[in-house]
Scaffold this motif. Structure first.
Motif: not given
Length: 120
Positions: A108-116
């Motif tokens: 999530v932090q690396a913007k590879l996965l949505d926080v949801k």
């Protein structure tokens, strides 16, 4: 040869995982359980005596010669890649919620996965 362990730089993901489809998990849970158990026994056997496994590896991939295989096994043992970390106390193949959550948070932090996304 050099080996760079991504975990030393904060990458929390498991290095080797088995992946399957949900329908197989649901329709053949016993087969999946036995496959995982056999894989873990294979790792234990390989680390104890890699000769038989190395013979198969060399047959399938002639580029893997004895020095390279010896280096690889040495690194696995020295760095505890198979039987270190949580596996040291909980057994080869263990996976923990804490480690999966850490992997999810990293992604999530690396913007590879949505926080949801449900990491479980």
């Amino acid at each position: 040869s050099k080996f760079f362990l991504f975990a030393n730089d904060g990458y929390p993901a498991y290095g080797g995982i088995l992946v399957t489809r949900n329908d197989l998990l649901q329709s053949k849970p016993d087969v999946m359980r036995r496959f995982v158990a056999a894989s873990m026994e294979g790792w234990k056997s390989y680390l104890k005596n890699p000769a038989a496994g190395n013979a198969i590896i060399k047959k399938e991939n002639p580029n893997m010669d004895d020095p390279l295989l010896a280096f690889a096994v040495g690194q696995m043992k020295q760095l505890g890649l198979i039987d270190g970390g949580d596996a040291k106390t909980m057994g080869i193949g263990v996976m923990t919620d804490a480690r999966w959550k850490k992997t999810r948070d990293f992604m999530v932090q690396a913007k590879l996965l949505d926080v949801k996304v449900d990491w479980k």
